[in-house]
Design a protein around this motif. Structure first.
Motif, PDB file in Angstrom:
ATOM      1  N   ILE A 172       8.823   6.679   5.934  1.00 56.08           N
ATOM      2  CA  ILE A 172       8.156   7.566   6.887  1.00 56.08           C
ATOM      3  C   ILE A 172       6.672   7.215   6.973  1.00 56.08           C
ATOM      4  CG2 ILE A 172       7.470   9.949   7.297  1.00 56.08           C
ATOM      5  CD1 ILE A 172      10.120  10.783   5.966  1.00 56.08           C
ATOM      6  N   ILE A 173       6.068   6.903   5.819  1.00 55.49           N
ATOM      7  CA  ILE A 173       4.643   6.605   5.806  1.00 55.49           C
ATOM      8  C   ILE A 173       4.362   5.268   6.475  1.00 55.49           C
ATOM      9  CG2 ILE A 173       2.758   5.961   4.259  1.00 55.49           C
ATOM     10  CD1 ILE A 173       3.780   8.099   2.338  1.00 55.49           C
ATOM     11  N   ALA A 193       3.924  -0.311  13.330  1.00 51.87           N
ATOM     12  CA  ALA A 193       4.152  -0.376  14.781  1.00 51.87           C
ATOM     13  C   ALA A 193       3.413  -1.532  15.460  1.00 51.87           C
ATOM     14  CB  ALA A 193       3.796   0.967  15.415  1.00 51.87           C
ATOM     15  N   PHE A 197       0.828  -1.208   0.000  1.00 52.91           N
ATOM     16  CA  PHE A 197       0.000   0.000   0.000  1.00 52.91           C
ATOM     17  C   PHE A 197       0.867   1.264   0.000  1.00 52.91           C
ATOM     18  CE2 PHE A 197      -1.604   3.175   3.142  1.00 52.91           C
ATOM     19  CZ  PHE A 197      -2.390   3.882   2.246  1.00 52.91           C
ATOM     20  N   ALA A 245       2.476   1.726  -3.222  1.00 58.47           N
ATOM     21  CA  ALA A 245       1.553   2.178  -4.262  1.00 58.47           C
ATOM     22  C   ALA A 245       1.289   3.677  -4.148  1.00 58.47           C
ATOM     23  CB  ALA A 245       0.236   1.406  -4.161  1.00 58.47           C
ATOM     24  N   LEU A 246       1.264   4.196  -2.908  1.00 57.60           N
ATOM     25  CA  LEU A 246       1.050   5.638  -2.720  1.00 57.60           C
ATOM     26  C   LEU A 246       2.138   6.443  -3.422  1.00 57.60           C
ATOM     27  CD1 LEU A 246       0.106   6.298   1.012  1.00 57.60           C
ATOM     28  CD2 LEU A 246      -1.306   6.702  -0.973  1.00 57.60           C
ATOM     29  N   LEU A 279      10.406   8.434   1.761  1.00 55.89           N
ATOM     30  CA  LEU A 279       8.997   8.783   1.994  1.00 55.89           C
ATOM     31  C   LEU A 279       8.197   7.539   2.363  1.00 55.89           C
ATOM     32  CD1 LEU A 279       6.809  11.021   1.829  1.00 55.89           C
ATOM     33  CD2 LEU A 279       6.363  10.216  -0.482  1.00 55.89           C
ATOM     34  N   PRO A 301       4.821   4.114  11.042  1.00 55.64           N
ATOM     35  CA  PRO A 301       3.756   4.078  12.060  1.00 55.64           C
ATOM     36  C   PRO A 301       2.738   2.972  11.830  1.00 55.64           C
ATOM     37  CG  PRO A 301       3.576   6.064  10.702  1.00 55.64           C
ATOM     38  CD  PRO A 301       4.874   5.423  10.369  1.00 55.64           C
ATOM     39  N   LEU A 302       2.508   2.615  10.550  1.00 53.48           N
ATOM     40  CA  LEU A 302       1.537   1.549  10.284  1.00 53.48           C
ATOM     41  C   LEU A 302       2.104   0.179  10.655  1.00 53.48           C
ATOM     42  CD1 LEU A 302       0.298   2.812   6.788  1.00 53.48           C
ATOM     43  CD2 LEU A 302      -0.807   3.138   8.988  1.00 53.48           C
TER      44      LEU A 302
END
Lengths: 256, 222
Positions: free
Chosen positions: B164-165, B171, B147, B150-151, B161, B168-169
């Motif tokens: 970084i995105i 964690a 995901f 894909a962003l 990037l 947190p997901l």
């Protein structure tokens, strides 16, 4: 129909924002002064925590706003994504830095409260960890906006990220119930009524009102700034296009 | 179904051929473990305690550096447009790409884990929970990573990037995975709750990240 509302809305928004902004600033100022007066001088010290309970009046509203801002950002993102509404995209984008600020404030004041109460600035506890993750979600969202030059694509992709990241908000809310936590569970929004004394609720609610009004004022102002910045960027592009045609056309070049 | 299997088979073969980079992730995994061991020093008692979490962190970092690959090559040679245009159900295609990523990255990491566990003095009782938690958790890492990748697919040099995105997901998976390995190393059979939560996180990712990946791909290609 859709294009008309898209064109009209930023202007109607400008009018609305101009009308509402002064009141939001005024309410923020009055409630902040009153709330801080009650919080610092006109409310009792806690029988266990002593004077350090006063950190609550800065900390709790900030933590609430951190989650409120993320929720509104996710809702605005969904609206922007589904109905392709540019104003909702701008609202979501401009909510992020404010929400990140409130999240940082909640973590920062929490550390200062944790040091005297728990004996540590930071503990790797479910509530603290999930709020820290919220801060990183805000930062990732802002980084994604910054990385994509095309505003429309950036809005759609950032909206997807904001909606996906919303999964963290219920985790924060229920982290104190699901895991054994040093952090205390909810004491205001409870089915059986608040467990805080009324003398402490007055400053707390004043401060919440102040933070909400402050958020409204800041959001409206930064949305207006963003809309103006986009208009300037469009005018710059139009001006660039005009100059390049002038240079390319021989007759126009000789005239200048 | 056969189209999805073909995508997985093609991606796995590409990843293991020259320039595919599947073994680079394993090499990076080993490197992080070795660097961590060098940093901690010869304290075996300390090492035994942190071996499980170190393996989990290293596996997560190795996954992280491989995420940029998931869609980029397809984007560059134009096959991504064809995949998006011709797919009957783009979320399923995205899930197949995530599965291919797991076969070429997650599975090799799990296979390499017992050897690295020896270097880290991983307690004997912790091997089963570490391997089981990796087996349950790394598919979640691939799904969420697909995901995030894909962003950022239309952006050049997106690796930082994506990190970084995605961090947190990741964690919850890291917390439950490392939690299972710690509970196992303590000698008690108390890692089951962590494994269940880990399974829940992976299933949640399996449900939502293919849909989010599909939405991100469409937004990137219009």
């Amino acid at each position: 129909m859709a294009s008309i509302s898209e064109l009209a809305n930023p202007q109607r928004f400008e009018g609305l924002a101009q009308a509402v902004s002064p009141y939001a600033v005024g309410v923020a100022f009055i409630t902040l002064v009153a709330g801080l007066y009650y919080a610092l001088f006109n409310s009792p010290a806690d029988y266990q925590q002593g004077e350090s309970v006063r950190i609550m009046y800065v900390h709790v509203p900030a933590a609430w706003m951190a989650m409120f801002c993320y929720s509104s950002m996710a809702i605005a993102s969904a609206v922007g994504f589904i109905w392709k509404h540019p104003l909702a995209d701008v609202a979501a984008k401009e909510t992020a830095p404010i929400g990140a600020g409130f999240t940082f404030l909640a973590l920062f004041t929490g550390a200062f409260w944790g040091k005297p109460m728990w004996g540590a600035w930071w503990v790797w506890d479910a509530r603290l960890t999930s709020v820290l993750i919220l801060l990183f979600l805000y930062l990732g969202y802002m980084a994604l906006w910054q990385a994509i030059p095309d505003k429309i694509r950036a809005a759609r992709l950032a909206a997807i990220l904001a909606i996906v990241g919303f999964v963290n908000v219920p985790i924060i809310k229920f982290s104190v119930d699901w895991w054994n936590s040093l952090h205390q569970p909810a004491s205001i929004l409870r089915a059986d009524g608040p467990t805080i004394d009324g003398s402490m609720l007055t400053p707390l609610f004043l401060m919440i009102a102040a933070y909400m009004a402050l958020f409204t004022a800041m959001l409206l102002q930064s949305m207006r700034n963003e809309l103006v910045a986009r208009r300037v960027a469009r005018l710059d592009m139009a001006a660039d296009a005009a100059t390049s045609t002038l240079v390319e056309t021989p007759s126009a070049a000789s005239q200048s | 179904m056969s189209a999805l299997a073909a995508i997985i088979w093609r991606d796995v073969r590409l990843a293991f051929r020259a320039g595919g980079g599947a073994l680079q992730a394993v090499a990076f995994f080993a490197l992080v473990v070795v660097l961590f061991s060098l940093a901690v020093g010869p304290d075996i008692a300390l090492m035994r305690k942190i071996a499980g979490p170190v393996l989990w962190t290293a596996a997560l970092l190795a996954t992280l550096i491989s995420l940029d690959q998931i869609w980029r090559a397809d984007r560059e040679d134009g096959s991504l447009d064809i995949i998006v245009e011709t797919s009957d159900a783009l979320p399923l295609t995205a899930a197949a790409k995530a599965a291919a990523h797991w076969f070429s990255t997650g599975l090799p990491l799990i296979i390499a884990t017992p050897i690295l566990g020896v270097i880290l003095n991983l307690p004997a009782s912790a091997y089963v929970p570490v391997l089981m938690s990796l087996a349950i958790g790394t598919p979640g890492l691939s799904l969420i990573g697909a995901f995030a990748s894909a962003l950022a697919v239309s952006l050049p040099r997106a690796n930082l990037l994506i990190s970084i995105i995605v961090a947190p997901l990741y964690a919850p998976i890291l917390i439950f995975g490392a939690g299972a390995s710690i509970a196992g190393a303590a000698g008690a059979a108390q890692y089951a709750p962590n494994l269940m939560l880990l399974g829940a996180a992976t299933l949640f990712a399996a449900l939502f990240s293919p849909i989010a990946s599909a939405a991100a791909l469409r937004s990137n290609l219009d």
